[in-house]
Write a protein that holds these residues in place. Structure first.
Motif, PDB file in Angstrom:
ATOM      1  N   VAL A   1      45.859  47.352  40.543  1.00  6.02           N
ATOM      2  CA  VAL A   1      46.709  46.192  40.325  1.00  6.02           C
ATOM      3  C   VAL A   1      46.056  44.913  40.842  1.00  6.02           C
ATOM      4  O   VAL A   1      46.427  43.806  40.419  1.00  6.02           O
ATOM      5  CB  VAL A   1      48.077  46.415  41.001  1.00  6.02           C
ATOM      6  N   LEU A   2      45.079  45.022  41.705  1.00  6.71           N
ATOM      7  CA  LEU A   2      44.445  43.852  42.298  1.00  6.71           C
ATOM      8  C   LEU A   2      43.185  43.409  41.550  1.00  6.71           C
ATOM      9  O   LEU A   2      42.555  42.422  41.951  1.00  6.71           O
ATOM     10  CB  LEU A   2      44.075  44.123  43.758  1.00  6.71           C
ATOM     11  N   LYS A   3      42.801  44.108  40.503  1.00  2.81           N
ATOM     12  CA  LYS A   3      41.551  43.791  39.801  1.00  2.81           C
ATOM     13  C   LYS A   3      41.452  42.336  39.352  1.00  2.81           C
ATOM     14  O   LYS A   3      40.373  41.734  39.418  1.00  2.81           O
ATOM     15  CB  LYS A   3      41.376  44.725  38.606  1.00  2.81           C
ATOM     16  N   PRO A   4      42.538  41.696  38.867  1.00  3.91           N
ATOM     17  CA  PRO A   4      42.406  40.285  38.458  1.00  3.91           C
ATOM     18  C   PRO A   4      41.958  39.359  39.591  1.00  3.91           C
ATOM     19  O   PRO A   4      41.387  38.298  39.330  1.00  3.91           O
ATOM     20  CB  PRO A   4      43.820  39.931  37.976  1.00  3.91           C
ATOM     21  N   PHE A   5      42.197  39.741  40.836  1.00  2.00           N
ATOM     22  CA  PHE A   5      41.848  38.867  41.962  1.00  2.00           C
ATOM     23  C   PHE A   5      40.381  38.995  42.362  1.00  2.00           C
ATOM     24  O   PHE A   5      39.951  38.367  43.330  1.00  2.00           O
ATOM     25  CB  PHE A   5      42.747  39.178  43.163  1.00  2.00           C
ATOM     26  N   ALA A   6      39.609  39.786  41.625  1.00  2.00           N
ATOM     27  CA  ALA A   6      38.173  39.864  41.887  1.00  2.00           C
ATOM     28  C   ALA A   6      37.439  38.645  41.339  1.00  2.00           C
ATOM     29  O   ALA A   6      36.294  38.392  41.700  1.00  2.00           O
ATOM     30  CB  ALA A   6      37.591  41.133  41.283  1.00  2.00           C
ATOM     31  N   ALA A   7      38.101  37.865  40.483  1.00  2.00           N
ATOM     32  CA  ALA A   7      37.464  36.695  39.875  1.00  2.00           C
ATOM     33  C   ALA A   7      37.249  35.596  40.907  1.00  2.00           C
ATOM     34  O   ALA A   7      38.062  35.400  41.811  1.00  2.00           O
ATOM     35  CB  ALA A   7      38.325  36.175  38.727  1.00  2.00           C
ATOM     36  N   VAL A   8      36.131  34.886  40.776  1.00  2.00           N
ATOM     37  CA  VAL A   8      35.813  33.744  41.632  1.00  2.00           C
ATOM     38  C   VAL A   8      35.482  32.557  40.741  1.00  2.00           C
ATOM     39  O   VAL A   8      35.207  32.701  39.559  1.00  2.00           O
ATOM     40  CB  VAL A   8      34.640  34.064  42.576  1.00  2.00           C
ATOM     41  N   SER A   9      35.512  31.369  41.337  1.00  2.00           N
ATOM     42  CA  SER A   9      35.336  30.149  40.559  1.00  2.00           C
ATOM     43  C   SER A   9      34.281  29.259  41.193  1.00  2.00           C
ATOM     44  O   SER A   9      34.187  29.163  42.428  1.00  2.00           O
ATOM     45  CB  SER A   9      36.658  29.366  40.474  1.00  2.00           C
TER      46      SER A   9
END
Length: 855
Positions: free
Chosen positions: A312-320
């Motif tokens: 469920v946390l996979k989307p929060f692996a993104a960085v900017s």
């Protein structure tokens, strides 16, 4: 231009030691406790106890900093701080659980510190309502969100402004404290006031002051050199904060009486030269702590998400952006902070949040101790002041502090941690990195093998150590399954395949065969070790394998093969003659033989049969083979497939005494503690075996060799019985297993007995030597007397009779001395023999060192 991307773990940032580690750590440590609660602690405890509280709390931070520095200098620290270090040491279960709770704790801490800021700011406005405080706190979260969104650089610039305010506040306080110094008041404030607050209550109030030294670690992904910056920055922040807290405590005690300190949270402002700077310091302290949590929480979440532990946390692996700012995590952190402020029930969770931090420190210490205890060659920290004992002490102090501060909150935090841990344990999440658990297991294996090798073997310790030859791929699955059954979860199994040939082609064939063997083991979920070797000579290879397989006390004692059948390739790969020759070789090398006989039809029939009500038949002849078969059948009932099965032992008896023999066999079975039904048959002929066991689920039969043939118990070919039986095992024991061995029997008892004989022989030798020495002394004395008498006899002073009597005594004394000397020599020989016996019986003695025979 910002771009979103997903990264496994962000590393190679650009922040240095000062901006990336020292600043966030020191700003969190020098927080609201310093400005609003340290004076109360000094006043309520007295300066002496206050200094003890400060020292004990900082001892935790120092010990954890040592562990932190050791781990940080032993590997390349990537993003995630505490989570990264713990997960790469203790594994994903501990790492995932501590990472999740630390993220939640730091996210809630943002709201906690912002409410502290709001309460301080609301004091400037008389009669401010709770709603006003919540609005100010929400505004503070929104204000800090801007800096967190812009990235670590902007947050660092904001922290420099906050640090400037903190320095100004401290300078103002120290200037006012020195100006108000009163030595007599300092001495009076040393003692604990009457009816003072309990020690651990005050410790709990003060302890949050030291919970910020790992904030710099949370920025690990933004550091240019984490291995260098984390130890230097953390120790600098901890060292400076200890000096500040101790100095402020002393100035408090020298400026105001304990009564005033314990009743006025604003005592620092009264002592300060410029009170405005203290107000600014309080605001700066709360905002700096909130900012550090705002920066740390999203980075823990991003690292946790990049490891794909929680789907469920996979989307929060993104960085900017170029600085890899985890903006999705920042949004979630802000949302949690806003929700927490809206709930307004911080007191209910504040204790649990503090416990989460304390748990993380304890686990960090334990992880370092755990890593060091593995003695892994890869554990080479550059931090030279590390000691595993210090890490263990740090872990124990953290655990003790949790129980002393608030047992209920500690229990709640631990319960939540282990709930997540067991969830991850059951979810079977694949690990994407190597932790220290395997090194730990290997070290334990080493220690246990060495310990087992030191102890003498005993019949009670016998376990099936199986070597399974799996030459035929079409009959491999049943053979491996059968081996797992008779191993019974008590021994070790090595599945072997010999590949014919040599050179590069054989190596490729061996690699392919090894993969297929591993797949077969994995398909059956068997606890086995695969071994594939290439060779040109089967017989020589089998001999070498049997002699070299295993390590230390873990050597194969039983070989499992398929019945030769039509192909005769179960072990030899050549033919029936070589097959039997190899079996003979196995037996001569002292290995038990177990041969599985099955075909596709009988195996399918066994698998289709209901598990309940199955029966295993053992054809018993009362010898070593019978005892081995009985034990293997019993071990089969430990597996899930056979747990509801019954055992039946069939033996040949005299027709006139069937009931008596059956009763004796039943008593024997009860004596060896194996539940089985005794049955008496008229003979061991093939027809008799088929008649009684054709309806069994599985059959164990003894075998023997004659010339180049394998014969059944009646001395005839198995081809008369096996094709008409269900799945069967043909067994021949090369060792005798005592199924009812007493603890006092065996090699240990022999060593003890030999040691007793040695002690007795040594005592006897010593006594005999003493007697011989006494006889020798008496002999010398008689010789001297005789010489004197002979000299006197020349002048006629001594009668002839007296001289003759003395000569007779001398002769007796010589004879006694000679006998005593022979007894002494004989006793010494016995003592030497007993010593050799003890040495020969000790574990590790060579086979050539046989115990000498007793004389």
């Amino acid at each position: 231009m910002n771009s979103n991307k997903t990264t496994e773990h962000v590393a190679g940032g650009h922040l240095g030691t000062f901006a990336g580690v020292f600043t966030p750590s020191i700003l969190t440590i020098l927080g609201i406790i310093l400005f609003l609660r340290l004076g109360y602690v000094v006043g309520a405890a007295g300066l002496g106890r206050a200094l003890v509280i400060i020292a004990l709390a900082n001892l935790i931070s120092v010990l954890t900093s040592i562990s932190l520095s050791a781990v940080a200098t032993n590997l390349t620290v990537r993003g995630g701080g505490d989570y990264y270090l713990i997960s790469r040491t203790l594994g994903l279960e501990f790492g995932g659980s501590i990472g999740l709770v630390l993220f939640l704790a730091q996210s809630v801490s943002v709201a906690f510190y912002c409410i502290g800021f709001a309460e301080a700011a609301a004091s400037f406005f008389p009669q401010a309502s709770p709603a006003i405080v919540q609005m100010i706190a929400a505004g503070a979260v929104a204000f800090l969100f801007i800096f967190a969104w812009l990235g670590a650089d902007w947050a660092a610039r904001f922290q420099f402004v906050v640090m400037g305010l903190l320095i100004a506040a401290l300078v103002s306080f120290f200037f006012g404290g020195v100006r108000s110094w009163d030595s007599a008041l300092l001495a009076a404030n040393w003692a604990t006031p009457e009816n003072g607050v309990p020690f651990w209550v005050l410790f709990a109030i003060f302890f949050p002051a030291v919970t910020g030294f790992t904030q710099g670690v949370s920025m690990s992904g933004d550091l240019a050199d984490a291995g260098k910056s984390i130890p230097l920055g953390t120790f600098s922040a901890v060292g400076l904060s200890i000096v500040v807290y101790l100095a402020v405590a002393v100035l408090f005690a020298a400026a105001l009486p304990n009564a005033a300190l314990s009743t006025d949270y604003g005592a620092m402002k009264k002592i300060s030269a410029i009170g405005f700077f203290i107000d600014a310091g309080v605001i700066a302290a709360t905002l700096s702590s909130a900012m550090a949590s705002f920066m740390g929480a999203p980075r823990i979440l991003q690292s946790l998400a990049a490891d794909r532990i929680f789907s469920v946390l996979k989307p929060f692996a993104a960085v900017s952006g170029p600085t890899a700012n985890p903006r999705r995590g920042i949004l979630l952190t802000a949302a949690i902070a806003f929700v927490t402020i809206a709930l307004g029930q911080l007191n209910l969770i504040a204790g649990v949040v503090s416990m989460f931090f304390l748990i993380s420190y304890g686990l960090l210490n334990y992880a370092t101790f755990f890593e060091a205890r593995t003695n892994s060659p890869s554990f080479r920290p550059r931090f030279k002041w590390f000691s595993p004992k210090l890490s263990l002490i740090g872990f124990l102090i953290c655990l003790g502090a949790m129980l002393a501060i608030d047992p209920k909150s500690g229990a709640a935090a631990i319960a939540l941690l282990f709930a997540v841990y067991h969830y991850l344990k059951r979810s079977d999440v694949p690990a994407r990195w190597s932790d220290s658990s395997r090194s730990h297991h290997l070290q334990q294996v080493r220690q246990h093998l060495l310990a087992a090798d030191e102890d003498p073997e005993h019949a009670r310790d016998w376990r099936p150590q199986l070597l399974v030859f799996t030459q035929e791929s079409d009959r491999r699955i049943p053979l491996l399954t059968f081996a797992a059954w008779i191993e019974g979860g008590s021994g070790f199994t090595e599945a072997v395949q010999i590949v014919e040939g040599e050179g590069p082609a054989a190596r490729k064939t061996r690699e392919s065969a090894h993969r297929k063997l591993m797949e077969a083991i994995a398909q059956g979920h068997h606890d086995m070790f695969p071994l594939t070797v290439s060779a040109t000579d089967y017989v020589q290879t089998v001999s070498v394998l049997l002699q070299s397989a295993g390590i230390g006390p873990l050597r194969p004692n039983t070989v499992v093969v398929n019945w030769m059948g039509d192909s005769a390739k179960a072990i030899s790969g050549i033919g029936a003659y070589t097959y039997v020759q190899n079996l003979r070789l196995i037996f001569r090398l002292g290995k038990n033989l177990v041969i599985l006989r099955q075909d596709a039809e009988s195996w399918d029939r066994l698998e289709a049969a209901p598990r309940k009500g199955r029966r295993i038949d053992i054809w018993w002849q009362g010898d070593a083979t019978g005892r081995l078969m009985l034990l293997l059948a019993h071990l089969m009932t430990r597996s899930e497939s056979w747990e509801n099965s019954s055992l039946r032992v069939l033996t040949r008896g005299d027709g006139s005494r069937i009931e008596t023999e059956k009763e004796n066999l039943q008593k024997r079975l009860e004596q060896i503690r194996i539940e089985a039904e005794a049955a008496i048959v008229e003979d061991f002929e093939a027809d008799t075996i088929v008649e009684h066991s054709s309806d069994a689920a599985f059959v164990f039969l003894p075998m023997k060799f004659e010339s180049n043939r394998i014969l059944d118990p009646s001395g005839k070919s198995f081809e008369r019985s096996l094709p008409r039986l269900p799945v069967s095992a043909v067994v021949m024991a090369a060792e005798d297993i005592d199924l009812d061995a007493a603890p006092e029997e065996g090699l240990a008892a022999k060593v003890a007995l030999a040691t007793d004989d040695l002690d007795a022989a040594l005592k006897k030798a010593k006594a005999s030597e003493k007697v011989a020495a006494e006889k020798k002394a008496a002999l010398e004395e008689l010789n001297n007397q005789l010489k004197r008498l002979e000299n006197e006899g020349v002048s006629g002073a001594v009668p002839l009779e007296e001289r003759e009597a003395l000569k007779a005594d001398l002769k007796d004394a010589e004879s006694g001395a000679e006998k005593a000397y022979r007894r002494a020599v004989k006793a010494k020989v016995k003592a030497d023999d007993a010593a050799k016996t003890v040495d020969a019986l000790k574990p590790g003695a060579t086979t050539e060192a046989q115990p000498p025979k007793k004389s």
